[in-house]
Design a protein around this motif. Structure first.
Motif, PDB file in Angstrom:
ATOM      1  N   LEU A   1       0.886  -1.161   0.000  1.00 19.56           N
ATOM      2  CA  LEU A   1       0.000   0.000   0.000  1.00 19.56           C
ATOM      3  C   LEU A   1       0.921   1.208   0.000  1.00 19.56           C
ATOM      4  N   LEU A   2       0.916   1.949  -1.106  1.00 13.86           N
ATOM      5  CA  LEU A   2       1.986   2.898  -1.388  1.00 13.86           C
ATOM      6  C   LEU A   2       1.449   4.295  -1.660  1.00 13.86           C
ATOM      7  N   ASP A   3       1.903   5.250  -0.847  1.00 14.69           N
ATOM      8  CA  ASP A   3       1.545   6.650  -1.086  1.00 14.69           C
ATOM      9  C   ASP A   3       2.330   7.146  -2.303  1.00 14.69           C
ATOM     10  N   ILE A   4       1.686   7.945  -3.136  1.00 14.28           N
ATOM     11  CA  ILE A   4       2.365   8.436  -4.332  1.00 14.28           C
ATOM     12  C   ILE A   4       3.469   9.429  -3.975  1.00 14.28           C
ATOM     13  N   TRP A   5       3.217  10.291  -2.991  1.00 15.28           N
ATOM     14  CA  TRP A   5       4.207  11.322  -2.663  1.00 15.28           C
ATOM     15  C   TRP A   5       5.026  10.883  -1.462  1.00 15.28           C
ATOM     16  N   LEU A   6       6.163  10.282  -1.720  1.00 17.74           N
ATOM     17  CA  LEU A   6       7.055   9.819  -0.659  1.00 17.74           C
ATOM     18  C   LEU A   6       8.383  10.547  -0.753  1.00 17.74           C
ATOM     19  N   SER A   7       9.026  10.720   0.392  1.00 18.43           N
ATOM     20  CA  SER A   7      10.379  11.278   0.350  1.00 18.43           C
ATOM     21  C   SER A   7      11.343  10.162  -0.051  1.00 18.43           C
TER      22      SER A   7
ATOM     23  N   HIS B   1       8.207  -3.861 -13.223  1.00 22.80           N
ATOM     24  CA  HIS B   1       9.092  -4.241 -14.326  1.00 22.80           C
ATOM     25  C   HIS B   1      10.148  -5.254 -13.900  1.00 22.80           C
ATOM     26  N   ASN B   2      10.139  -5.611 -12.615  1.00 27.19           N
ATOM     27  CA  ASN B   2      11.136  -6.536 -12.093  1.00 27.19           C
ATOM     28  C   ASN B   2      10.536  -7.941 -11.998  1.00 27.19           C
ATOM     29  N   GLU B   3      11.234  -8.900 -12.532  1.00 30.10           N
ATOM     30  CA  GLU B   3      10.738 -10.285 -12.578  1.00 30.10           C
ATOM     31  C   GLU B   3      10.385 -10.819 -11.186  1.00 30.10           C
ATOM     32  N   GLN B   4      11.202 -10.479 -10.174  1.00 28.04           N
ATOM     33  CA  GLN B   4      10.964 -10.988  -8.819  1.00 28.04           C
ATOM     34  C   GLN B   4       9.763 -10.347  -8.125  1.00 28.04           C
ATOM     35  N   THR B   5       9.421  -9.117  -8.523  1.00 31.49           N
ATOM     36  CA  THR B   5       8.402  -8.391  -7.758  1.00 31.49           C
ATOM     37  C   THR B   5       7.158  -8.040  -8.566  1.00 31.49           C
ATOM     38  N   LYS B   6       7.119  -8.394  -9.862  1.00 32.54           N
ATOM     39  CA  LYS B   6       5.987  -7.935 -10.674  1.00 32.54           C
ATOM     40  C   LYS B   6       4.652  -8.547 -10.235  1.00 32.54           C
ATOM     41  N   HIS B   7       4.702  -9.688  -9.530  1.00 32.29           N
ATOM     42  CA  HIS B   7       3.474 -10.340  -9.049  1.00 32.29           C
ATOM     43  C   HIS B   7       2.907  -9.666  -7.796  1.00 32.29           C
ATOM     44  N   LEU B   8       3.722  -8.835  -7.127  1.00 31.22           N
ATOM     45  CA  LEU B   8       3.302  -8.211  -5.868  1.00 31.22           C
ATOM     46  C   LEU B   8       2.198  -7.191  -6.131  1.00 31.22           C
ATOM     47  N   PRO B   9       1.011  -7.378  -5.528  1.00 33.49           N
ATOM     48  CA  PRO B   9      -0.041  -6.381  -5.731  1.00 33.49           C
ATOM     49  C   PRO B   9       0.369  -5.040  -5.121  1.00 33.49           C
ATOM     50  N   VAL B  10       0.242  -3.979  -5.909  1.00 33.89           N
ATOM     51  CA  VAL B  10       0.560  -2.636  -5.429  1.00 33.89           C
ATOM     52  C   VAL B  10      -0.692  -1.780  -5.536  1.00 33.89           C
ATOM     53  N   ILE B  11      -1.074  -1.181  -4.406  1.00 34.79           N
ATOM     54  CA  ILE B  11      -2.210  -0.252  -4.386  1.00 34.79           C
ATOM     55  C   ILE B  11      -1.645   1.125  -4.065  1.00 34.79           C
TER      56      ILE B  11
ATOM     57  N   ALA C   1       1.717   3.846 -13.726  1.00 27.58           N
ATOM     58  CA  ALA C   1       2.746   3.125 -12.971  1.00 27.58           C
ATOM     59  C   ALA C   1       2.528   1.614 -12.999  1.00 27.58           C
ATOM     60  N   GLY C   2       1.359   1.175 -13.477  1.00 29.59           N
ATOM     61  CA  GLY C   2       1.078  -0.256 -13.502  1.00 29.59           C
ATOM     62  C   GLY C   2       0.536  -0.797 -12.196  1.00 29.59           C
ATOM     63  N   ALA C   3       0.020   0.081 -11.339  1.00 32.57           N
ATOM     64  CA  ALA C   3      -0.523  -0.357 -10.047  1.00 32.57           C
ATOM     65  C   ALA C   3      -1.740  -1.263 -10.260  1.00 32.57           C
ATOM     66  N   ASP C   4      -1.976  -2.132  -9.281  1.00 36.72           N
ATOM     67  CA  ASP C   4      -3.115  -3.041  -9.367  1.00 36.72           C
ATOM     68  C   ASP C   4      -4.418  -2.339  -9.015  1.00 36.72           C
ATOM     69  N   ALA C   5      -4.313  -1.286  -8.204  1.00 39.67           N
ATOM     70  CA  ALA C   5      -5.505  -0.535  -7.795  1.00 39.67           C
ATOM     71  C   ALA C   5      -5.042   0.805  -7.236  1.00 39.67           C
ATOM     72  N   PHE C   6      -6.004   1.668  -6.952  1.00 36.56           N
ATOM     73  CA  PHE C   6      -5.681   2.949  -6.325  1.00 36.56           C
ATOM     74  C   PHE C   6      -6.804   3.300  -5.356  1.00 36.56           C
TER      75      PHE C   6
ATOM     76  N   ASP D   1     -13.920   0.629   2.114  1.00 38.42           N
ATOM     77  CA  ASP D   1     -13.369   0.629   0.754  1.00 38.42           C
ATOM     78  C   ASP D   1     -11.926   0.120   0.775  1.00 38.42           C
ATOM     79  N   LEU D   2     -11.156   0.587   1.761  1.00 37.21           N
ATOM     80  CA  LEU D   2      -9.770   0.144   1.877  1.00 37.21           C
ATOM     81  C   LEU D   2      -9.715  -1.371   2.099  1.00 37.21           C
ATOM     82  N   LEU D   3     -10.486  -1.860   3.056  1.00 40.52           N
ATOM     83  CA  LEU D   3     -10.457  -3.291   3.376  1.00 40.52           C
ATOM     84  C   LEU D   3     -10.944  -4.139   2.204  1.00 40.52           C
ATOM     85  N   ASP D   4     -11.978  -3.666   1.510  1.00 42.99           N
ATOM     86  CA  ASP D   4     -12.468  -4.395   0.322  1.00 42.99           C
ATOM     87  C   ASP D   4     -11.386  -4.467  -0.754  1.00 42.99           C
ATOM     88  N   THR D   5     -10.731  -3.343  -0.996  1.00 40.46           N
ATOM     89  CA  THR D   5      -9.691  -3.304  -2.021  1.00 40.46           C
ATOM     90  C   THR D   5      -8.542  -4.243  -1.659  1.00 40.46           C
TER      91      THR D   5
END
Length: 119
Positions: free
Chosen positions: A52-58, A71-81, A96-101, A110-114
């Motif tokens: 679960l990733l905020d778009i604006w990170l330091s 784009h990484n073979e090891q991590t491309k299966h990891l769901p990213v929201i 960015a290719g995220a699975d959801a937002f 909504d968060l828990l459902d996603t």
């Protein structure tokens, strides 16, 4: 008993990290949090089931982190929201290719459902 799903949350707002950690642990998840985009790669090695990733990170922004993971073979299966208060969240997530937002502020259900849909 099945193993708890592990969720990695990255957001630069400590209050959001704290509240999400409490909510998700209460919902039965194992939670790892960080406010630093630069260490996401290391944390991903811990094998989270979802990011679960905020778009604006330091350090390194969420859009670039997501695109790199997808784009990484090891991590491309990891769901990213991706989540953000930005009006552009949907477009950024798509690029960015995220699975959801999720747009902040969000409803807890909504968060828990996603999360459930992608775990």
């Amino acid at each position: 008993m099945s193993q708890k799903k592990r969720i990695l949350i990255a957001d630069d707002d400590p209050a959001i990290l704290d509240s999400l950690e409490l909510i998700l642990e209460d919902a039965g998840y194992e939670v790892i949090t960080t406010g630093d985009g630069a260490i996401i790669q290391d944390l991903v090695q811990m094998g989270p089931d979802l990011l679960l990733l905020d778009i604006w990170l330091s350090g390194w922004n969420g859009k670039d982190i997501c695109a790199t993971l997808k784009h990484n073979e090891q991590t491309k299966h990891l769901p990213v929201i991706l989540f953000s208060a930005s009006r552009e969240t949907e477009a950024i997530a798509r690029d960015a290719g995220a699975d959801a937002f999720i747009t902040k502020p969000f409803e807890l259900d909504d968060l828990l459902d996603t999360l459930e849909q992608h775990l």
